[in-house]
Design an enzyme around this catalytic site. Structure first.
Site, mmCIF file in Angstrom:
data_model
loop_
_atom_site.group_PDB
_atom_site.id
_atom_site.type_symbol
_atom_site.label_atom_id
_atom_site.label_comp_id
_atom_site.label_asym_id
_atom_site.label_seq_id
_atom_site.Cartn_x
_atom_site.Cartn_y
_atom_site.Cartn_z
ATOM 1 N N ARG A 26 71.800 -66.622 -29.097
ATOM 2 C CA ARG A 26 72.958 -66.397 -28.224
ATOM 3 C C ARG A 26 72.996 -67.525 -27.209
ATOM 4 O O ARG A 26 71.957 -68.133 -26.920
ATOM 5 C CB ARG A 26 72.816 -65.090 -27.427
ATOM 6 C CG ARG A 26 72.624 -63.844 -28.205
ATOM 7 C CD ARG A 26 72.689 -62.654 -27.244
ATOM 8 N NE ARG A 26 71.515 -61.806 -27.311
ATOM 9 C CZ ARG A 26 71.211 -60.871 -26.404
ATOM 10 N NH1 ARG A 26 71.993 -60.695 -25.353
ATOM 11 N NH2 ARG A 26 70.136 -60.126 -26.537
ATOM 12 N N LYS A 42 70.175 -68.272 -24.344
ATOM 13 C CA LYS A 42 68.937 -67.559 -24.656
ATOM 14 C C LYS A 42 67.950 -68.567 -25.257
ATOM 15 O O LYS A 42 68.279 -69.729 -25.486
ATOM 16 C CB LYS A 42 69.205 -66.406 -25.630
ATOM 17 C CG LYS A 42 69.992 -65.262 -25.003
ATOM 18 C CD LYS A 42 69.116 -64.194 -24.361
ATOM 19 C CE LYS A 42 68.493 -63.305 -25.414
ATOM 20 N NZ LYS A 42 67.595 -62.290 -24.815
ATOM 21 N N ASP A 79 64.247 -69.274 -31.254
ATOM 22 C CA ASP A 79 63.356 -68.322 -31.930
ATOM 23 C C ASP A 79 63.390 -68.679 -33.424
ATOM 24 O O ASP A 79 64.468 -68.855 -33.999
ATOM 25 C CB ASP A 79 63.886 -66.897 -31.678
ATOM 26 C CG ASP A 79 63.124 -65.805 -32.438
ATOM 27 O OD1 ASP A 79 62.440 -66.101 -33.443
ATOM 28 O OD2 ASP A 79 63.228 -64.632 -32.032
ATOM 29 N N CYS A 131 63.238 -67.116 -36.124
ATOM 30 C CA CYS A 131 64.009 -66.325 -37.098
ATOM 31 C C CYS A 131 65.455 -66.793 -37.187
ATOM 32 O O CYS A 131 66.102 -66.617 -38.218
ATOM 33 C CB CYS A 131 63.926 -64.835 -36.808
ATOM 34 S SG CYS A 131 64.884 -64.253 -35.411
ATOM 35 N N TYR A 132 65.960 -67.426 -36.115
ATOM 36 C CA TYR A 132 67.347 -67.919 -36.173
ATOM 37 C C TYR A 132 67.471 -69.181 -37.022
ATOM 38 O O TYR A 132 68.578 -69.649 -37.283
ATOM 39 C CB TYR A 132 67.912 -68.126 -34.764
ATOM 40 C CG TYR A 132 68.046 -66.818 -34.028
ATOM 41 C CD1 TYR A 132 68.930 -65.842 -34.478
ATOM 42 C CD2 TYR A 132 67.256 -66.517 -32.930
ATOM 43 C CE1 TYR A 132 69.021 -64.609 -33.854
ATOM 44 C CE2 TYR A 132 67.337 -65.287 -32.295
ATOM 45 C CZ TYR A 132 68.227 -64.341 -32.760
ATOM 46 O OH TYR A 132 68.306 -63.117 -32.141
ATOM 47 N N ASP A 191 58.027 -66.433 -33.887
ATOM 48 C CA ASP A 191 59.183 -66.688 -33.027
ATOM 49 C C ASP A 191 59.004 -68.060 -32.354
ATOM 50 O O ASP A 191 59.774 -69.000 -32.575
ATOM 51 C CB ASP A 191 59.239 -65.513 -32.029
ATOM 52 C CG ASP A 191 60.114 -65.726 -30.813
ATOM 53 O OD1 ASP A 191 60.602 -66.838 -30.616
ATOM 54 O OD2 ASP A 191 60.295 -64.760 -30.044
ATOM 55 N N ASP A 211 54.252 -62.542 -37.395
ATOM 56 C CA ASP A 211 54.432 -61.259 -38.074
ATOM 57 C C ASP A 211 55.162 -61.530 -39.382
ATOM 58 O O ASP A 211 55.618 -62.653 -39.618
ATOM 59 C CB ASP A 211 55.206 -60.276 -37.176
ATOM 60 C CG ASP A 211 56.546 -60.823 -36.736
ATOM 61 O OD1 ASP A 211 57.374 -61.151 -37.612
ATOM 62 O OD2 ASP A 211 56.788 -60.947 -35.519
ATOM 63 N N HIS A 220 76.318 -63.381 -31.557
ATOM 64 C CA HIS A 220 74.880 -63.254 -31.780
ATOM 65 C C HIS A 220 74.547 -63.784 -33.177
ATOM 66 O O HIS A 220 75.257 -63.497 -34.142
ATOM 67 C CB HIS A 220 74.536 -61.769 -31.643
ATOM 68 C CG HIS A 220 73.091 -61.430 -31.833
ATOM 69 N ND1 HIS A 220 72.476 -61.453 -33.064
ATOM 70 C CD2 HIS A 220 72.137 -61.055 -30.941
ATOM 71 C CE1 HIS A 220 71.207 -61.119 -32.918
ATOM 72 N NE2 HIS A 220 70.978 -60.872 -31.642
#
Lengths: 511, 332
Positions: free
Chosen positions: A307, A310, A313, A315-316, A393, A400, A252
């Site tokens: 992952r 998936k 996003d 934030c990654y 995201d 946010d 992850h």
């Protein structure tokens, strides 16, 4: 009409192949790609560059949350109040915004109200101490605090934090994130950053921790949340002898960043272990492969997922993109660590690599990174920015403060090259004053004294050895969207600016 | 008061003796959360209770109310757990409440960890398997749910009642979505990472069964299946070349005229497969590189170049890196 449509779709990247075998994973993947591709700039884009970072609306977005407050949706973050402040403050730092003295003091006071009387920082006043909020609090204080009474730094009770850390330590080298709470590598990362920055890192604190971190690497190459041995089914206290220690959960992005940063922070300790001691190791080649595969393709605009199979996003951008900087400290990638190679090999390489270089247009190729930093910047700029301010995201999600910071941190590492300078590390280590005693008494046992002194020196030198590549810093060639998009450089371990990292560490070590 | 809304703790007779604690005294905090009246009320009482150290049945009422509004309030969970133990509350009642919470607050760390604390004491792991399966039907990739299942298996470690049907469970999850990487990781956990299970001692047979060729032939562009294949070969120290003939079928465009030899070890791609498959090309390049000589590296380099320029262009820097590393390794 049909021909026109065809022409238009022909220019779009092709979607992720699914072999005409749809499953829930490929369905949602395709829906996401369709939306992302709508964010590609149209060729007849108007005056404003589609690649502009809209700093002013993002600053307004953050300022609104800081001053007016966060709406009731953020009740879910009530146990993360230092995080909310850290995310906002560090996002400001990234964009070069400095808080006025009055608001700085209010921020300091709020963080100090979260300090737990028994050590560590809590999610809010009256809550329990937690490793994660201790990191967020100390990092927030690194940004807004200062030396001297009332400045927030002197008020940090370092001995109490150290005692809290020891109180959550487990036999296997791991740590509970809070009393009665879970073990995971996020907590270890947070603990190691705080201990290193505040000069409370001791051999006793981290004995066994490298072995624990190494056990969390999965067969995919990334890291999981934690690991766990098999127990005797008839005795709940007894671990089966010789039992393996499988990873709990799959590889992850968030856990991988935390595990790899921890691994880097543990290097001074690992290097000081006696030569006969067994040295834990991790599989760097598998780690690198997993990390590069987390980057989405052109149909995902080059964002990172967390992952396998998936969705991408924003934030990654930091959790996965940021991990590449860490790899340089482990000898993977980076010009700084390049092996010396003969002319003949270089010629062969040049021959083999002919025609491969990415880019075209104004893009200047750089050889010191292993992911596609240009594509990552494009994802953040095209898909990450919410039109009314804040980052997110992915579209059409609402922005946010969490995603605002981690998109910006990811953008920062894609713009800059910050590397662990071996020469700077050596200089810092050599200039160390051997009579510089720790400012607080942690009660280190006398037999640990020598190792303890060496660990202090090496941990200090290592965390401050990171340096920005000057040649690259002075050019805007690697910044998609041009020089107005430039952000401050980010320290790959702390996720603070270089200046804030250095400021608090120098104060803590009494230098 | 509006209908359906719980009475504020401030209005409850049984809380009259407690003075709620303000969160910030003499402080106008930055970035304040704009709380609802219900949340502000309950957390004020929680701060007071946490300070006085009271452990009583009414604390369970209070912490439940807070958790329902914010399942991430780890201190409320922590205090609730201590209270359950202190007053010797019936844990089966608590677990029942957790069944409701797990579905409602699936994404929360605490809901799963609290469950783990309860089950550790109660030592009744078997019904948990069915409960986890039910939760996964809501969210088939939930990280906490899968980790909890893995912890349950390792901690209670009961061969007959816990482990025996785990592979069947994995098969069912993969049948629902062959791209569910959480299920693939669980498969690795069950078959390899946790050690040898009863009846699985013949590792050669197990490896042969696990080679995933059928999965790959069904949907070749599935990173999870390729990672699993790599994982088990590495884990068993078996050379990648052992499956080279199979992998090669996926590195070239589909050929309708090709006559397939029926061989269970070499299932060919179907007509709907999107070929060539980048993961297969990458795998074959690794096979060639592992040959360890100049010729192997040469052939690997050709494949890496095709990835960099055509089949996986986003990772061009990585494929360049692989070429460099390989060339340097045969030089030294």
């Amino acid at each position: 009409m049909a021909a026109e449509e065809q022409k238009e779709t022909a220019t779009l990247p092709k979607l992720t192949p699914f072999d005409n075998h749809p499953t829930p994973t490929s369905d949602v993947q395709h829906e996401t790609e369709e939306i992302l591709l709508e964010h590609l700039p149209s060729p007849d884009a108007t005056a404003q560059s589609p690649y502009a970072l809209n700093k002013s609306v993002h600053i307004q977005f953050l300022a609104k949350h800081l001053i007016k407050g966060l709406n009731a949706r953020y009740i879910s973050q009530d146990a993360s109040q230092p995080w909310l402040l850290f995310w906002i403050l560090q996002a400001f730092s990234c964009m070069g915004v400095v808080l006025d003295p009055d608001n700085c003091q209010r921020a300091i006071d709020k963080i100090l109200a979260c300090q737990h009387p028994a050590g560590g920082f809590s999610g809010g006043p009256g809550q329990a101490a937690h490793l994660l909020t201790t990191y967020a609090s100390v990092c927030a204080l690194a940004i807004i605090g200062r030396p001297g009474k009332g400045g927030g730094w002197e008020e940090i009770d370092r001995k109490a934090i150290y005692d809290f850390f020891l109180s959550v330590k487990q036999k296997d080298g791991s740590f509970l994130v809070a009393h009665h709470s879970e073990v995971d590598v996020r907590g270890i990362y947070c603990l190691l950053v705080v201990a290193t920055l505040l000069d409370i890192l001791t051999p006793e604190l981290i004995a066994g921790t490298p072995e624990f971190i190494a056990s969390c690497q999965t067969y995919e190459g990334g890291f999981s949340s934690s690991s766990f041995p098999s127990y005797d089914p008839h005795n709940p206290q007894k671990i089966l002898e010789g039992s393996p220690r499988p990873a709990l959960g799959e590889a992850h992005g968030g856990y991988t960043f935390c595990a790899v940063a921890s691994w880097v922070l543990l290097q001074p300790y690992i290097k000081l272990l006696p030569p006969e001691a067994p040295k834990p190791s991790i599989d760097l080649k598998a780690l690198l492969r997993w990390l590069v595969l987390m980057q989405g393709t052109e149909s995902e605009l080059g964002g990172f997922r967390g992952r396998t199979n998936k969705l991408v996003d924003g934030c990654y951008s930091w959790w996965c993109g940021g991990a590449f900087g860490l790899l340089e400290a482990l000898g993977v990638g980076g010009l700084e660590n390049a092996k010396s190679v003969s002319e003949e090999v270089i010629d062969q390489e040049e021959e083999a690599l002919k025609g491969l270089k990415i880019g075209g247009g104004d893009w200047v190729d750089i050889d010191d990174e292993l992911f596609n930093s240009k594509a990552l910047q494009e994802y953040i700029l095209l898909a990450g920015q919410a039109p009314d301010g804040g980052l997110r995201d992915k579209p059409p999600k609402a922005p946010d403060v969490y995603h605002t910071l981690y998109c910006l941190s990811g953008l920062s590492i894609a713009q800059h090259h910050v590397f662990p300078s071996t020469s700077k590390c050596k200089k810092l280590s050599e200039a160390w004053n051997p009579f510089n005693e720790r400012k607080i008494d942690l009660g280190v046992s006398s037999e640990d004294k020598d190792l303890n002194a060496s660990l202090r020196r090496e941990a200090y030198a290592a965390i401050l050895s990171w340096d920005e590549d000057i040649a690259r810093a002075s050019s805007y060639a690697h910044i998609v969207g041009g020089k107005d998009n430039r952000l401050n450089a980010t320290h790959p371990i702390t996720n603070l600016t270089m200046t804030h990292t250095e400021g608090i560490a120098k104060w803590a070590y009494g230098l | 008061m509006s209908e359906g809304r719980a009475t504020l703790f401030a209005d409850r007779e049984e809380w009259k003796d407690v003075e709620p604690l303000e969160q910030y005294e003499n402080l106008n905090p930055l970035a304040p959360i704009l709380y609802t009246p219900e949340y502000k009320d309950a957390t004020g009482y929680f701060r007071a209770i946490a300070k006085s150290g009271e452990k009583s049945p009414r604390v369970l009422v209070l912490t439940e109310a807070i958790i329902r509004m914010n399942p991430g309030h780890y201190s409320a969970w922590q205090y609730r757990y201590e209270t359950l133990l202190a007053i010797d509350a019936p844990l089966d009642v608590e677990l029942k409440l957790m069944n409701e919470f797990a579905v409602k607050y699936l994404k929360s760390y605490q809901v799963w960890h609290h469950r783990r604390l309860l089950v550790t004491i109660m030592r009744k792991p078997i019904p948990e398997l069915a409960f986890i399966t039910l939760s996964l039907s809501e969210d088939s990739k939930n990280y906490h749910t899968w980790s909890y299942r893995q912890w349950l298996l390792a901690y209670f470690n009961d061969e007959e009642d816990l482990w025996a049907k785990e592979l069947d469970f994995v098969e069912r999850m993969l049948a629902q979505d062959i791209r569910n990487n959480s299920a693939w990781h669980h498969r690795f956990f069950v078959v390899w990472a946790s050690g040898v299970r009863d009846g699985e001692e013949d590792r050669e047979r197990v490896l042969k069964r696990e080679l995933t060729q059928q999965s790959i032939s069904l949907a070749p562009n599935n990173a999870s299946a390729w990672n699993y294949l790599r994982g088990i070969l590495n884990h068993n120290k078996v050379a990648f070349s052992s499956v080279a003939e199979f992998v090669k079928l996926y590195t070239v465009p589909y050929d309708a005229s090709r006559k397939d030899i029926v061989d269970v070890d070499l299932p060919p791609p179907g007509p709907s497969a999107d070929l060539p498959c980048a993961a297969a090309i990458e795998f074959l390049a690794d096979v060639y590189e592992q040959e360890g000589d100049k010729d192997g590296v040469q052939r690997a380099t050709e494949l890496w170049k095709s990835l960099a320029t055509e089949h996986d262009t986003i990772r061009v820097k990585y494929w360049e890196h692989r070429i460099r590393e390989a060339l340097e390794s045969v030089q030294s």
